[in-house]
Structure formats: C-alpha cells, structure tokens
Scaffold this motif. Sequence first.
Motif, PDB file in Angstrom:
ATOM      1  N   THR A 108       0.862  -1.175   0.000  1.00 14.06           N
ATOM      2  CA  THR A 108       0.000   0.000   0.000  1.00 14.06           C
ATOM      3  C   THR A 108       0.899   1.224   0.000  1.00 14.06           C
ATOM      4  O   THR A 108       1.787   1.342   0.853  1.00 14.06           O
ATOM      5  N   THR A 109       0.678   2.122  -0.952  1.00 18.66           N
ATOM      6  CA  THR A 109       1.466   3.344  -0.982  1.00 18.66           C
ATOM      7  C   THR A 109       1.079   4.224   0.209  1.00 18.66           C
ATOM      8  O   THR A 109      -0.021   4.093   0.756  1.00 18.66           O
ATOM      9  N   LYS A 110       1.997   5.102   0.605  1.00 20.03           N
ATOM     10  CA  LYS A 110       1.790   5.946   1.780  1.00 20.03           C
ATOM     11  C   LYS A 110       2.212   7.378   1.462  1.00 20.03           C
ATOM     12  O   LYS A 110       2.982   7.610   0.531  1.00 20.03           O
ATOM     13  N   PRO A 111       1.775   8.327   2.274  1.00 26.18           N
ATOM     14  CA  PRO A 111       2.275   9.699   2.117  1.00 26.18           C
ATOM     15  C   PRO A 111       3.795   9.734   2.304  1.00 26.18           C
ATOM     16  O   PRO A 111       4.358   8.947   3.072  1.00 26.18           O
ATOM     17  N   LYS A 112       4.431  10.650   1.628  1.00 26.97           N
ATOM     18  CA  LYS A 112       5.894  10.781   1.647  1.00 26.97           C
ATOM     19  C   LYS A 112       6.448  10.780   3.068  1.00 26.97           C
ATOM     20  O   LYS A 112       7.474  10.152   3.348  1.00 26.97           O
ATOM     21  N   GLU A 113       5.789  11.463   3.976  1.00 20.25           N
ATOM     22  CA  GLU A 113       6.279  11.605   5.341  1.00 20.25           C
ATOM     23  C   GLU A 113       6.323  10.281   6.102  1.00 20.25           C
ATOM     24  O   GLU A 113       6.997  10.164   7.115  1.00 20.25           O
ATOM     25  N   GLU A 114       5.619   9.285   5.608  1.00 20.58           N
ATOM     26  CA  GLU A 114       5.570   7.986   6.280  1.00 20.58           C
ATOM     27  C   GLU A 114       6.533   6.970   5.683  1.00 20.58           C
ATOM     28  O   GLU A 114       6.562   5.820   6.124  1.00 20.58           O
ATOM     29  N   VAL A 115       7.311   7.377   4.690  1.00 21.48           N
ATOM     30  CA  VAL A 115       8.237   6.453   4.021  1.00 21.48           C
ATOM     31  C   VAL A 115       9.649   7.018   4.142  1.00 21.48           C
ATOM     32  O   VAL A 115       9.909   8.151   3.739  1.00 21.48           O
ATOM     33  N   ARG A 116      10.566   6.220   4.686  1.00 13.41           N
ATOM     34  CA  ARG A 116      11.940   6.690   4.849  1.00 13.41           C
ATOM     35  C   ARG A 116      12.752   6.469   3.573  1.00 13.41           C
ATOM     36  O   ARG A 116      12.625   5.432   2.928  1.00 13.41           O
ATOM     37  N   PRO A 117      13.595   7.439   3.221  1.00 13.91           N
ATOM     38  CA  PRO A 117      14.512   7.223   2.106  1.00 13.91           C
ATOM     39  C   PRO A 117      15.481   6.090   2.468  1.00 13.91           C
ATOM     40  O   PRO A 117      15.795   5.881   3.639  1.00 13.91           O
ATOM     41  N   GLU A 118      15.965   5.385   1.453  1.00 13.74           N
ATOM     42  CA  GLU A 118      16.851   4.248   1.678  1.00 13.74           C
ATOM     43  C   GLU A 118      17.876   4.136   0.558  1.00 13.74           C
ATOM     44  O   GLU A 118      17.715   4.735  -0.509  1.00 13.74           O
ATOM     45  N   SER A 119      18.911   3.363   0.828  1.00 20.02           N
ATOM     46  CA  SER A 119      19.879   3.012  -0.220  1.00 20.02           C
ATOM     47  C   SER A 119      20.401   1.615   0.074  1.00 20.02           C
ATOM     48  O   SER A 119      20.108   1.036   1.133  1.00 20.02           O
ATOM     49  N   HIS A 120      21.155   1.097  -0.865  1.00 17.90           N
ATOM     50  CA  HIS A 120      21.747  -0.234  -0.747  1.00 17.90           C
ATOM     51  C   HIS A 120      23.187  -0.136  -1.228  1.00 17.90           C
ATOM     52  O   HIS A 120      23.480   0.622  -2.153  1.00 17.90           O
ATOM     53  N   LYS A 121      24.070  -0.897  -0.630  1.00 14.68           N
ATOM     54  CA  LYS A 121      25.486  -0.864  -1.009  1.00 14.68           C
ATOM     55  C   LYS A 121      25.889  -2.067  -1.860  1.00 14.68           C
ATOM     56  O   LYS A 121      26.712  -1.942  -2.754  1.00 14.68           O
ATOM     57  N   GLU A 122      25.313  -3.237  -1.572  1.00 11.02           N
ATOM     58  CA  GLU A 122      25.697  -4.469  -2.268  1.00 11.02           C
ATOM     59  C   GLU A 122      24.853  -4.761  -3.499  1.00 11.02           C
ATOM     60  O   GLU A 122      25.286  -5.489  -4.381  1.00 11.02           O
ATOM     61  N   TYR A 123      23.637  -4.231  -3.546  1.00 13.38           N
ATOM     62  CA  TYR A 123      22.715  -4.565  -4.624  1.00 13.38           C
ATOM     63  C   TYR A 123      22.178  -3.320  -5.320  1.00 13.38           C
ATOM     64  O   TYR A 123      22.018  -2.268  -4.708  1.00 13.38           O
ATOM     65  N   ILE A 124      21.871  -3.485  -6.583  1.00 16.95           N
ATOM     66  CA  ILE A 124      21.147  -2.513  -7.389  1.00 16.95           C
ATOM     67  C   ILE A 124      19.686  -2.944  -7.350  1.00 16.95           C
ATOM     68  O   ILE A 124      19.389  -4.143  -7.413  1.00 16.95           O
ATOM     69  N   ASP A 125      18.772  -2.001  -7.248  1.00 19.75           N
ATOM     70  CA  ASP A 125      17.337  -2.291  -7.281  1.00 19.75           C
ATOM     71  C   ASP A 125      16.778  -1.985  -8.665  1.00 19.75           C
ATOM     72  O   ASP A 125      17.008  -0.892  -9.182  1.00 19.75           O
ATOM     73  N   VAL A 126      16.025  -2.923  -9.219  1.00 23.21           N
ATOM     74  CA  VAL A 126      15.179  -2.644 -10.378  1.00 23.21           C
ATOM     75  C   VAL A 126      13.762  -2.768  -9.862  1.00 23.21           C
ATOM     76  O   VAL A 126      13.313  -3.862  -9.518  1.00 23.21           O
ATOM     77  N   GLN A 127      13.061  -1.643  -9.741  1.00 20.44           N
ATOM     78  CA  GLN A 127      11.709  -1.629  -9.195  1.00 20.44           C
ATOM     79  C   GLN A 127      10.718  -1.466 -10.349  1.00 20.44           C
ATOM     80  O   GLN A 127      10.823  -0.519 -11.124  1.00 20.44           O
ATOM     81  N   TYR A 128       9.780  -2.404 -10.428  1.00 17.52           N
ATOM     82  CA  TYR A 128       8.859  -2.516 -11.559  1.00 17.52           C
ATOM     83  C   TYR A 128       7.421  -2.542 -11.058  1.00 17.52           C
ATOM     84  O   TYR A 128       7.080  -3.341 -10.178  1.00 17.52           O
ATOM     85  N   VAL A 129       6.587  -1.691 -11.604  1.00 12.17           N
ATOM     86  CA  VAL A 129       5.182  -1.643 -11.197  1.00 12.17           C
ATOM     87  C   VAL A 129       4.342  -2.562 -12.089  1.00 12.17           C
ATOM     88  O   VAL A 129       4.368  -2.438 -13.312  1.00 12.17           O
ATOM     89  N   VAL A 130       3.615  -3.476 -11.445  1.00 15.16           N
ATOM     90  CA  VAL A 130       2.720  -4.396 -12.149  1.00 15.16           C
ATOM     91  C   VAL A 130       1.325  -3.791 -12.234  1.00 15.16           C
ATOM     92  O   VAL A 130       0.698  -3.794 -13.292  1.00 15.16           O
TER      93      VAL A 130
END
Length: 154
Positions: A54-76
Amino acid sequence: MIFSSIYTATESLCYPKGIQKALDFLKDHDFTAMEPGRFEIQGDDIFATLMDATTKPKEEVRPESHKEYIDVQYVVSGTEKLGFVNDTGKYQPIEHPEGSDVYFYGEVNKESFVISTPGCFSIFFPEDIHRPCVCEGQPEEIRKVVVKIRVTAL
C-alpha cells in the motif's frame, strides 16, 4: 538512476548483462497471475521479489539506499511515486538493520520524484538514495516486483 518502461524499444540500448537479465525476467512473466514471493534468477546474485503493498504519504516512508545490490523496481499494477536523490556523501544513514543491505535516512534535500505506472521500471544504483511506495494523492494498493542485482554481477 534510470527510469523507463518495459515496453520501450530497446534496439539502441545496451544495458550491462545483469540489468538485461532482470529486464528479460520482467518481460517474460505475467506477475498478475503469480503469488507473491521470491524468485531466483541467478542465485543470490540476481533475484526478484513480487509483493503487494500500500502506498503511503511521503512523510511515512523513509529514504533508503543499498550498497551491495542494485534495485530494479517494476510496477505491475497501481501507481507508485518514487523519490530519489544522489548520495553525495552529505547524508548519513540513521538506521542499518544488522545483516541487511538497507540503509535508512532522515530527510533529504532536493529530492525528485517520478510517477511509476504499470510497465514502468526504475533502476537505483548504490549512489541513489530512493523513497519507494509513496502515494500520488490517496494511498492505494499496488503490485510490484523488485529485482536485486549484486553490484559484482553487472
């Protein structure tokens, strides 16, 4: 960060082998007919997770990053707003759960956003701090796939 659509003509594009494997996986599967879960593409080097969220308002989602992996995020299905900002070294993670490859941040400045609809994908590299699952307007149910590519598997 790369933002595109799985339906884009790719004759002129040349992605690294690991990213191409991820995109081929996304093109070759009907995720609307599959159960959520993990799917191995190349062992722990390249794997996908199909999830409902479930998507949320921006204020409820923390920014993140990854060091070992690349993310490919795909919307179905559904619409997802994704925030991103380059990691210039001025942001320090505020949380890093032990044994994970996720680093959470507090607020970031000059964050840009893209609106991802079915067929769109975003590629986030270790240098990209990103904020997934943000709602555009009202929260909504989405189905998405996150393909993880170990940096060394490019």
